[in-house]
Design a protein around this motif. Structure first.
Motif, mmCIF file in Angstrom:
data_model
loop_
_atom_site.group_PDB
_atom_site.id
_atom_site.type_symbol
_atom_site.label_atom_id
_atom_site.label_comp_id
_atom_site.label_asym_id
_atom_site.label_seq_id
_atom_site.Cartn_x
_atom_site.Cartn_y
_atom_site.Cartn_z
ATOM 1 N N LEU A 104 0.768 -1.360 -0.041
ATOM 2 C CA LEU A 104 0.027 0.050 0.024
ATOM 3 C C LEU A 104 0.836 1.338 -0.072
ATOM 4 C CD1 LEU A 104 -2.852 -1.044 2.623
ATOM 5 C CD2 LEU A 104 -3.153 -0.769 0.098
ATOM 6 N N SER A 107 2.212 1.679 -3.397
ATOM 7 C CA SER A 107 1.151 2.217 -4.455
ATOM 8 C C SER A 107 0.938 3.781 -4.089
ATOM 9 C CB SER A 107 -0.109 1.665 -4.002
ATOM 10 O OG SER A 107 -1.493 1.961 -4.572
ATOM 11 N N HIS A 108 0.960 4.205 -2.898
ATOM 12 C CA HIS A 108 0.933 5.528 -2.772
ATOM 13 C C HIS A 108 2.112 6.339 -3.245
ATOM 14 C CE1 HIS A 108 -0.029 9.439 -0.348
ATOM 15 N NE2 HIS A 108 1.256 9.416 0.287
ATOM 16 N N GLU A 115 -0.163 0.524 -8.638
ATOM 17 C CA GLU A 115 -1.426 1.073 -8.241
ATOM 18 C C GLU A 115 -2.277 -0.035 -7.838
ATOM 19 O OE1 GLU A 115 -4.766 4.636 -9.270
ATOM 20 O OE2 GLU A 115 -3.148 4.245 -10.583
ATOM 21 N N GLY A 117 -5.731 -1.769 -4.845
ATOM 22 C CA GLY A 117 -6.511 -1.502 -3.457
ATOM 23 C C GLY A 117 -5.977 -2.335 -2.241
ATOM 24 N N TRP A 118 -6.596 -2.366 -1.068
ATOM 25 C CA TRP A 118 -5.884 -2.939 -0.001
ATOM 26 C C TRP A 118 -6.409 -4.583 -0.385
ATOM 27 C CZ3 TRP A 118 -9.333 -6.118 2.622
ATOM 28 C CH2 TRP A 118 -10.708 -6.054 2.226
ATOM 29 N N GLN A 119 -7.439 -5.062 -1.138
ATOM 30 C CA GLN A 119 -7.532 -6.406 -1.546
ATOM 31 C C GLN A 119 -6.537 -6.925 -2.140
ATOM 32 O OE1 GLN A 119 -9.653 -3.599 -2.280
ATOM 33 N NE2 GLN A 119 -11.862 -4.150 -1.771
ATOM 34 N N THR A 120 -5.980 -6.443 -3.292
ATOM 35 C CA THR A 120 -4.879 -6.869 -4.071
ATOM 36 C C THR A 120 -3.719 -6.967 -3.211
ATOM 37 O OG1 THR A 120 -5.727 -5.809 -6.090
ATOM 38 C CG2 THR A 120 -3.388 -6.554 -5.977
ATOM 39 N N ALA A 179 -17.113 -3.656 -3.494
ATOM 40 C CA ALA A 179 -16.926 -3.089 -2.000
ATOM 41 C C ALA A 179 -18.266 -3.575 -1.179
ATOM 42 C CB ALA A 179 -16.861 -1.749 -1.952
#
Length: 365
Positions: A104, A107-108, A115, A117-120, A179
């Motif tokens: 994460l 990604s930021h 890039e 999300g938290w799921q990935t 989501a």
């Protein structure tokens, strides 16, 4: 290209890849991966990653999970509970937590290059937590280190990693939900997995012993092999029908057979299918690799290669030291387990199939 010509091409690539790796004293898995890269659409383009071959490769994963379940022993688990549920549990939890946070943060910082999300991030952290059971056990057996101080710790961590694959096989497809559907999907997947595993493991062992004894009394090797294939693929089909993965059913089938007196015969019978089909799976993984992306993003590739290796090595070293190991034993344990493994490829393939990882990001990973 005809189906026969394509099959021959895969077999030729597999044979040449394994021969080259054996000559260099390297694991055959590397030969399969290299063969896939060479004949794939991004190199010599001799073959496309056809749907038929990909399905055949998935059967390799099914037999891999069956073989892991077959080696799974409840008495051994109880005897090694300190290493399994102490060291192993902490290694997986710590690695997944740190890897999720690290992914994460990347990604930021990197924006469009990385890039997610938290799921990935959670799915990829599960991939990173795994080590290669097949390669590590083989290496330690060749060096007569299985009963050494570090050998017992390594086996304890590997056993817990094998256990952790089961919830990850349930979790990753659920993470692909939208989501607003994520929590219900996770809850429903957990309920289905718990009910199915509970039913199979409470009454399933008695049924399995009775059935295998019935078949074995016919004294037909051919019948025993056909029955074995039916059990493995049938259980995989049942779990897929329940909305879970093929691999989960195969693992449960292996665990059920492991509690019978036929486990050693079954292990030797299933080995040829396991090795050949798993080789095809690794060839299909190699065919996904686009070396152009690797050259363009060499910095990211180098980062993804070094950071996980060092991170797992340090975590395992510190955890082993905290649980009373000497520095030498802790270091050897960490060095054996710092790498990734075949389960990582299985989970990564599942992650991509559920749309959690973009193809452009899949290649550097």
């Amino acid at each position: 290209m005809s189906s026969l010509a394509l099959t021959l091409l895969y077999l030729l690539a597999a044979v040449l890849g394994v021969v080259a790796c054996r000559s260099l004293k390297l694991p055959p898995m590397l030969g399969y991966l290299a063969a896939g890269v060479l004949i794939g659409p991004h190199a010599l383009a001799l073959a496309q990653n056809s749907e038929g071959v990909r399905h055949l490769g998935e059967f390799g994963v099914v037999f891999l999970m069956f073989a892991i379940g077959l080696e799974f022993s409840l008495p051994k688990l109880r005897a090694m509970r300190r290493q399994v549920f102490g060291l192993g549990l902490m290694q997986v939890v710590l690695t997944m937590t740190a890897a999720t946070g690290g992914a994460l943060l990347m990604s930021h910082w990197l924006g469009g290059v990385w890039e997610m999300g938290w799921q990935t991030a959670v799915a990829l952290s599960g991939v990173m937590a795994m080590s290669s059971t097949a390669i590590v056990v083989k290496l330690m057996a060749e060096r007569a280190e299985l009963e050494s101080e570090h050998g017992r710790r390594v086996m304890g961590i590997l056993l817990f990693q094998d256990l952790a694959v089961v919830p990850l096989l349930v979790l990753i497809p659920a993470l692909a939900s939208s989501a607003d559907q994520l929590l219900p999907a996770l809850g429903w997947a957990l309920i289905k997995a718990t009910v199915l595993v509970g039913l199979l493991l409470t009454g399933g062992q008695r049924v399995m012993r009775w059935w295998l004894t019935l078949v074995a009394r016919r004294k037909s090797d051919e019948l025993f092999m056909l029955n074995l294939l039916l059990i493995t693929l049938g259980m995989a089909w049942l779990t897929e029908l329940a909305g879970l993965s093929l691999a989960l059913g195969a693992f449960i089938a292996g665990v059920l057979v492991s509690e019978t007196e036929y486990r050693h015969q079954v292990g030797s019978d299933i080995r040829p299918f396991h090795d050949v089909l798993l080789g095809l799976f690794f060839i299909t993984i190699g065919m996904m690799l686009d070396w152009h992306i690797l050259v363009d993003r060499w910095g990211l590739v180098l980062l993804l290669l070094t950071v996980p290796l060092l991170m797992k090595l340090v975590f395992i070293l510190l955890l082993a030291r905290a649980m009373g190991a000497t520095t030498g034993v802790a270091l050897r344990t960490g060095l054996y387990l710092a790498q990734a493994g075949e389960f990582g490829f299985v989970l990564l393939s599942l992650t991509q199939r559920n749309g959690l990882v973009e193809p452009a990001l899949m290649n550097p990973i």
